[in-house]
Design a protein around this motif. Structure first.
Motif, PDB file in Angstrom:
ATOM      1  N   ALA A  10       0.818  -1.304   0.048  1.00 16.81           N
ATOM      2  CA  ALA A  10      -0.178  -0.116   0.061  1.00 16.81           C
ATOM      3  C   ALA A  10       0.852   1.256   0.031  1.00 16.81           C
ATOM      4  O   ALA A  10       0.353   2.271  -0.467  1.00 16.81           O
ATOM      5  CB  ALA A  10      -0.820  -0.082   1.104  1.00 16.81           C
ATOM      6  N   ARG A  11       1.884   1.225   0.570  1.00 14.84           N
ATOM      7  CA  ARG A  11       2.837   2.319   0.830  1.00 14.84           C
ATOM      8  C   ARG A  11       4.421   2.163   0.336  1.00 14.84           C
ATOM      9  O   ARG A  11       5.220   2.125   1.052  1.00 14.84           O
ATOM     10  CB  ARG A  11       2.862   2.853   2.276  1.00 14.84           C
ATOM     11  N   PRO A  12       4.303   1.797  -1.132  1.00 17.29           N
ATOM     12  CA  PRO A  12       5.879   1.400  -1.708  1.00 17.29           C
ATOM     13  C   PRO A  12       6.727   2.325  -1.425  1.00 17.29           C
ATOM     14  O   PRO A  12       8.028   2.000  -1.069  1.00 17.29           O
ATOM     15  CB  PRO A  12       5.570   0.971  -2.939  1.00 17.29           C
ATOM     16  N   ARG A  13       6.450   3.680  -1.643  1.00 19.26           N
ATOM     17  CA  ARG A  13       7.450   4.830  -1.702  1.00 19.26           C
ATOM     18  C   ARG A  13       7.823   4.965  -0.065  1.00 19.26           C
ATOM     19  O   ARG A  13       9.027   5.021   0.246  1.00 19.26           O
ATOM     20  CB  ARG A  13       7.046   6.055  -1.918  1.00 19.26           C
ATOM     21  N   GLU A  14       6.973   5.024   0.924  1.00 19.88           N
ATOM     22  CA  GLU A  14       7.112   5.087   2.253  1.00 19.88           C
ATOM     23  C   GLU A  14       7.978   3.808   2.941  1.00 19.88           C
ATOM     24  O   GLU A  14       9.162   3.919   3.599  1.00 19.88           O
ATOM     25  CB  GLU A  14       5.899   5.061   3.054  1.00 19.88           C
ATOM     26  N   TRP A  15       7.861   2.677   2.144  1.00 23.73           N
ATOM     27  CA  TRP A  15       8.384   1.645   2.638  1.00 23.73           C
ATOM     28  C   TRP A  15       9.790   1.365   2.299  1.00 23.73           C
ATOM     29  O   TRP A  15      10.870   1.308   2.916  1.00 23.73           O
ATOM     30  CB  TRP A  15       7.825   0.239   1.793  1.00 23.73           C
ATOM     31  N   GLY A  16      10.072   2.091   0.895  1.00 23.97           N
ATOM     32  CA  GLY A  16      11.451   2.061   0.415  1.00 23.97           C
ATOM     33  C   GLY A  16      12.442   3.250   1.340  1.00 23.97           C
ATOM     34  O   GLY A  16      13.443   3.253   1.585  1.00 23.97           O
ATOM     35  N   THR A  17      11.708   4.209   1.652  1.00 19.39           N
ATOM     36  CA  THR A  17      12.328   5.334   2.599  1.00 19.39           C
ATOM     37  C   THR A  17      12.572   4.741   3.756  1.00 19.39           C
ATOM     38  O   THR A  17      13.670   5.132   4.526  1.00 19.39           O
ATOM     39  CB  THR A  17      11.399   6.527   2.724  1.00 19.39           C
ATOM     40  N   ALA A  18      11.805   3.983   4.313  1.00 15.08           N
ATOM     41  CA  ALA A  18      12.008   3.294   5.568  1.00 15.08           C
ATOM     42  C   ALA A  18      13.115   2.245   5.620  1.00 15.08           C
ATOM     43  O   ALA A  18      14.008   2.365   6.393  1.00 15.08           O
ATOM     44  CB  ALA A  18      10.800   2.435   6.055  1.00 15.08           C
ATOM     45  N   GLU A  19      13.419   1.694   4.409  1.00 14.95           N
ATOM     46  CA  GLU A  19      14.408   0.918   4.448  1.00 14.95           C
ATOM     47  C   GLU A  19      15.809   1.562   4.289  1.00 14.95           C
ATOM     48  O   GLU A  19      16.994   1.038   4.892  1.00 14.95           O
ATOM     49  CB  GLU A  19      14.284  -0.022   2.954  1.00 14.95           C
ATOM     50  N   ARG A  20      15.699   2.769   3.664  1.00 15.51           N
ATOM     51  CA  ARG A  20      16.957   3.742   3.585  1.00 15.51           C
ATOM     52  C   ARG A  20      17.216   4.059   5.186  1.00 15.51           C
ATOM     53  O   ARG A  20      18.297   4.312   5.509  1.00 15.51           O
ATOM     54  CB  ARG A  20      16.636   4.965   2.478  1.00 15.51           C
ATOM     55  N   VAL A  21      16.109   4.278   5.724  1.00 12.70           N
ATOM     56  CA  VAL A  21      16.427   4.812   7.171  1.00 12.70           C
ATOM     57  C   VAL A  21      17.098   3.737   7.892  1.00 12.70           C
ATOM     58  O   VAL A  21      18.144   3.949   8.731  1.00 12.70           O
ATOM     59  CB  VAL A  21      15.160   5.422   7.726  1.00 12.70           C
ATOM     60  N   ALA A  22      16.649   2.483   7.893  1.00  8.35           N
ATOM     61  CA  ALA A  22      17.110   1.605   8.433  1.00  8.35           C
ATOM     62  C   ALA A  22      18.756   1.173   8.100  1.00  8.35           C
ATOM     63  O   ALA A  22      19.673   1.010   8.951  1.00  8.35           O
ATOM     64  CB  ALA A  22      16.504   0.365   8.353  1.00  8.35           C
ATOM     65  N   ALA A  23      18.990   1.358   6.882  1.00  6.84           N
ATOM     66  CA  ALA A  23      20.429   1.363   6.278  1.00  6.84           C
ATOM     67  C   ALA A  23      21.201   2.353   6.721  1.00  6.84           C
ATOM     68  O   ALA A  23      22.254   1.969   7.367  1.00  6.84           O
ATOM     69  CB  ALA A  23      20.349   1.245   4.877  1.00  6.84           C
ATOM     70  N   LEU A  24      20.711   3.683   6.820  1.00  3.17           N
ATOM     71  CA  LEU A  24      21.508   4.774   7.439  1.00  3.17           C
ATOM     72  C   LEU A  24      21.738   4.571   9.014  1.00  3.17           C
ATOM     73  O   LEU A  24      22.969   4.658   9.382  1.00  3.17           O
ATOM     74  CB  LEU A  24      20.796   6.151   7.298  1.00  3.17           C
ATOM     75  N   VAL A  25      20.726   3.961   9.644  1.00  5.17           N
ATOM     76  CA  VAL A  25      21.139   4.156  11.179  1.00  5.17           C
ATOM     77  C   VAL A  25      22.087   2.673  11.267  1.00  5.17           C
ATOM     78  O   VAL A  25      22.813   2.931  12.158  1.00  5.17           O
ATOM     79  CB  VAL A  25      19.993   3.671  11.913  1.00  5.17           C
ATOM     80  N   GLY A  26      21.829   1.730  10.743  1.00  5.46           N
ATOM     81  CA  GLY A  26      22.555   0.576  10.820  1.00  5.46           C
ATOM     82  C   GLY A  26      24.208   0.814  10.528  1.00  5.46           C
ATOM     83  O   GLY A  26      25.191   0.636  11.014  1.00  5.46           O
ATOM     84  N   GLU A  27      24.468   1.615   9.292  1.00  5.31           N
ATOM     85  CA  GLU A  27      25.661   2.125   8.896  1.00  5.31           C
ATOM     86  C   GLU A  27      26.396   3.156  10.072  1.00  5.31           C
ATOM     87  O   GLU A  27      27.609   2.778  10.325  1.00  5.31           O
ATOM     88  CB  GLU A  27      25.736   2.770   7.569  1.00  5.31           C
ATOM     89  N   ARG A  28      25.632   3.926  10.454  1.00  8.69           N
ATOM     90  CA  ARG A  28      26.289   5.046  11.349  1.00  8.69           C
ATOM     91  C   ARG A  28      26.775   4.412  12.682  1.00  8.69           C
ATOM     92  O   ARG A  28      27.626   5.092  13.422  1.00  8.69           O
ATOM     93  CB  ARG A  28      25.161   6.075  11.811  1.00  8.69           C
ATOM     94  N   PHE A  29      25.836   3.091  13.146  1.00  3.71           N
ATOM     95  CA  PHE A  29      26.402   2.643  14.563  1.00  3.71           C
ATOM     96  C   PHE A  29      26.880   1.386  14.242  1.00  3.71           C
ATOM     97  O   PHE A  29      27.140   0.513  15.241  1.00  3.71           O
ATOM     98  CB  PHE A  29      24.920   2.533  15.379  1.00  3.71           C
ATOM     99  N   GLY A  30      27.388   0.670  13.017  1.00  2.00           N
ATOM    100  CA  GLY A  30      27.984  -0.224  12.929  1.00  2.00           C
ATOM    101  C   GLY A  30      27.223  -1.403  13.260  1.00  2.00           C
ATOM    102  O   GLY A  30      27.828  -2.498  13.589  1.00  2.00           O
ATOM    103  N   ARG A  31      26.050  -1.459  13.043  1.00  2.00           N
ATOM    104  CA  ARG A  31      25.017  -2.640  13.248  1.00  2.00           C
ATOM    105  C   ARG A  31      24.078  -2.840  12.017  1.00  2.00           C
ATOM    106  O   ARG A  31      23.956  -2.172  11.298  1.00  2.00           O
ATOM    107  CB  ARG A  31      24.327  -2.567  14.498  1.00  2.00           C
ATOM    108  N   THR A  32      23.440  -4.150  12.232  1.00  2.00           N
ATOM    109  CA  THR A  32      22.394  -4.257  11.275  1.00  2.00           C
ATOM    110  C   THR A  32      20.978  -4.307  11.707  1.00  2.00           C
ATOM    111  O   THR A  32      20.690  -4.811  12.948  1.00  2.00           O
ATOM    112  CB  THR A  32      22.576  -5.890  10.404  1.00  2.00           C
ATOM    113  N   VAL A  33      20.432  -3.260  11.536  1.00  2.00           N
ATOM    114  CA  VAL A  33      18.969  -3.080  11.802  1.00  2.00           C
ATOM    115  C   VAL A  33      18.010  -4.252  11.454  1.00  2.00           C
ATOM    116  O   VAL A  33      18.028  -4.715  10.331  1.00  2.00           O
ATOM    117  CB  VAL A  33      18.405  -1.716  11.412  1.00  2.00           C
TER     118      VAL A  33
END
Length: 282
Positions: free
Chosen positions: A238-261
């Motif tokens: 239902a919300r593919p655009r928002e889902w894609g943004t959420a995936e990028r948020v998770a990737a960014l947070v994981g990268e900054r803290f050296g973890r996998t969300v």
């Protein structure tokens, strides 16, 4: 609680029943006792929680360098705001807050110029409740000491209050969190082409979610909750655009803290992103 180390007559390291270490201060609390002895609870005056950045020995050294009246001032500040931060806040931030207040009061007495702190915009924007408490704390300092500290001091004091709620005394981690939160909000604004209202309730809820996501990430804890697979799939469709943004948020947070969300965080992030988009479209 039992004693694991005696620093001096007035300071010991104690171990609580669940294995947590505490630096305990009190007149005579270390006199005539040895590791393994029970702590005399009636002698405990103040309690501090050691951290990775501030181990027990360093805590004791810091305590020796902070004037007692500055420690009492920090305790009074925390007592004034404990209705919001909770009664356990002092365990984590009393000492670093006292150290900071002692430092800035000394600079003010010496006529030194006010410090230009970074994150002057980010802190009141991302942590409005803690920023309000920090301004309240500066009024306590003025009432107790008769010294009006620069308004900019609300920034580091607010970060200490953020630490209190996250159960840490490590300021560097909170500064890093603040910068990552700013990056995330900018990513969402750019992705969706909307303005993120820092004063909106949906923004505050999203920031709170991210704060505790980072805490869990650092502690390598599993997500606190997640939608079931069917609901997640429906949201993704239902919300593919928002889902894609959420995936990028998770990737960014994981990268900054050296973890996998954990992937189960993505649906929750997508729900928050959708609410931010709806708020931004108004």
């Amino acid at each position: 609680m039992r004693i694991t180390k005696v620093f001096n007559n007035n300071a010991v390291l104690g171990l609580d029943p669940v294995g947590g270490e505490r630096v305990l201060l009190g007149t005579g609390i270390g006199f005539g006792v040895r590791p393994g002895d029970p702590v005399d609870a009636s002698l405990i005056g103040k309690t501090f929680v050691p951290t990775h950045g501030t181990p027990p020995e360093r805590l004791v050294r810091l305590l020796a360098d902070i004037p007692a009246d500055d420690l009492d001032l920090a305790a009074e500040v925390l007592e004034d705001v404990q209705d919001v931060l909770g009664p356990d806040a002092a365990e984590h931030v009393l000492l670093p807050l006292a150290d900071h207040l002692s430092f800035v009061l000394r600079r003010t007495r010496d006529g030194a110029p006010a410090i230009e702190y970074p994150l002057q915009w980010e802190v009141p924007t991302l942590y409005p409740a803690e920023a309000a408490l920090a301004r309240r704390a500066l009024r306590v300092v003025e009432r107790v000491r008769g010294v009006r500290l620069p308004d900019a001091e609300a920034v580091p004091v607010a970060l200490h209050f953020v630490n209190a709620q996250l159960g840490t005394a490590d300021m560097s981690q909170t500064v890093q969190l603040t910068r990552v939160l700013t990056e995330v909000l900018q990513l969402i604004a750019d992705d969706l082409g909307v303005r993120i209202d820092p004063d909106a309730t949906v923004t505050a809820r999203f920031i709170t979610h991210l704060r505790y996501l980072v805490v869990d990430l650092r502690a390598e804890r599993a997500p606190r909750s997640a939608p079931d697979d069917q609901m997640a799939a429906a949201l993704r469709d239902a919300r593919p655009r928002e889902w894609g943004t959420a995936e990028r948020v998770a990737a960014l947070v994981g990268e900054r803290f050296g973890r996998t969300v954990d992937p189960t965080e993505v649906p929750l992030l997508a729900l928050h992103v959708d609410r931010l988009r709806s708020e931004g479209d108004r």
